[in-house]
Design a protein around this motif. Sequence first.
Motif, PDB file in Angstrom:
ATOM      1  N   ILE A 158      48.839   5.554 -16.508  1.00  0.00           N
ATOM      2  CA  ILE A 158      48.595   6.251 -15.249  1.00  0.00           C
ATOM      3  C   ILE A 158      49.881   6.905 -14.751  1.00  0.00           C
ATOM      4  O   ILE A 158      49.895   8.076 -14.371  1.00  0.00           O
ATOM      5  CB  ILE A 158      48.026   5.281 -14.192  1.00  0.00           C
ATOM      6  N   PHE A 159      50.967   6.152 -14.774  1.00  0.00           N
ATOM      7  CA  PHE A 159      52.247   6.678 -14.289  1.00  0.00           C
ATOM      8  C   PHE A 159      52.690   7.900 -15.099  1.00  0.00           C
ATOM      9  O   PHE A 159      53.010   8.947 -14.550  1.00  0.00           O
ATOM     10  CB  PHE A 159      53.317   5.575 -14.355  1.00  0.00           C
ATOM     11  N   ILE A 160      52.674   7.781 -16.412  1.00  0.00           N
ATOM     12  CA  ILE A 160      53.111   8.884 -17.282  1.00  0.00           C
ATOM     13  C   ILE A 160      52.183  10.080 -17.139  1.00  0.00           C
ATOM     14  O   ILE A 160      52.628  11.224 -17.049  1.00  0.00           O
ATOM     15  CB  ILE A 160      53.187   8.418 -18.756  1.00  0.00           C
TER      16      ILE A 160
ATOM     17  N   LYS B  65      50.219  10.979 -14.591  1.00  0.00           N
ATOM     18  CA  LYS B  65      50.409  11.663 -13.307  1.00  0.00           C
ATOM     19  C   LYS B  65      51.696  12.472 -13.318  1.00  0.00           C
ATOM     20  O   LYS B  65      51.728  13.613 -12.856  1.00  0.00           O
ATOM     21  CB  LYS B  65      50.430  10.646 -12.166  1.00  0.00           C
ATOM     22  N   LYS B  66      52.752  11.886 -13.866  1.00  0.00           N
ATOM     23  CA  LYS B  66      54.040  12.574 -13.926  1.00  0.00           C
ATOM     24  C   LYS B  66      53.928  13.856 -14.764  1.00  0.00           C
ATOM     25  O   LYS B  66      54.402  14.913 -14.362  1.00  0.00           O
ATOM     26  CB  LYS B  66      55.079  11.624 -14.520  1.00  0.00           C
TER      27      LYS B  66
ATOM     28  N   GLU C 267      48.660   0.715 -16.576  1.00  0.00           N
ATOM     29  CA  GLU C 267      49.485   1.165 -15.453  1.00  0.00           C
ATOM     30  C   GLU C 267      50.526   2.181 -15.919  1.00  0.00           C
ATOM     31  O   GLU C 267      50.804   3.167 -15.237  1.00  0.00           O
ATOM     32  CB  GLU C 267      50.164  -0.019 -14.758  1.00  0.00           C
ATOM     33  N   GLU C 268      51.099   1.945 -17.093  1.00  0.00           N
ATOM     34  CA  GLU C 268      52.086   2.882 -17.632  1.00  0.00           C
ATOM     35  C   GLU C 268      51.433   4.216 -17.995  1.00  0.00           C
ATOM     36  O   GLU C 268      52.032   5.275 -17.801  1.00  0.00           O
ATOM     37  CB  GLU C 268      52.786   2.280 -18.850  1.00  0.00           C
TER      38      GLU C 268
ATOM     39  N   ARG D 259      59.751   2.900 -20.865  1.00  0.00           N
ATOM     40  CA  ARG D 259      59.326   4.029 -21.694  1.00  0.00           C
ATOM     41  C   ARG D 259      60.382   4.359 -22.739  1.00  0.00           C
ATOM     42  O   ARG D 259      60.078   4.611 -23.887  1.00  0.00           O
ATOM     43  CB  ARG D 259      59.057   5.230 -20.792  1.00  0.00           C
TER      44      ARG D 259
END
Length: 163
Positions: free
Chosen positions: A32-34, A36-37, A29-30, A3
Amino acid sequence: MKRVIIIKVMEIKDLEEELYYLYRYRKFEEIIFISKKEFLKGNREIYLLTFLAEAYCCVQKFRKRGRILANICLNLVNEKLKKEETEKLLFYHNIVNSILGNFTTGLIYCNKLIDLNSNNPEYYYIRGGTNLGLKNWQKAVENYTNAIELNANNSDYYFKRSI
């Protein structure tokens, strides 16, 4: 770590721009990760849900969940559009409709976007994609050509026009 590299290379101004960049290059996938965070940090902006829905929808193992999230996003966008019709909301309405395969409805919102701001090449690019979904090949080429005329430095526009 990735990132930070993306931000430095692309000089991304804010989270929304970063998510759009990741969306354009199919880094689901990135996203989703960002998303959710950010959601856990209390950032519940509508664009996060939109990109999360797109990510889930396009990752096969979450196909059904992605459609559910996309419908939730569509309802949220529709509620906000009743109060205020902004470029951003029209843009997201088109994306969510494209996720759900509602290309005819998406085209209506693309046309509204271009009526509001005919100098934004991204709107022609998106309308080109919507026309591809409708199999309107010639109109898609015209839209990509319009995007190129407004911004000749974006290789994505040339690539899509060549398809």
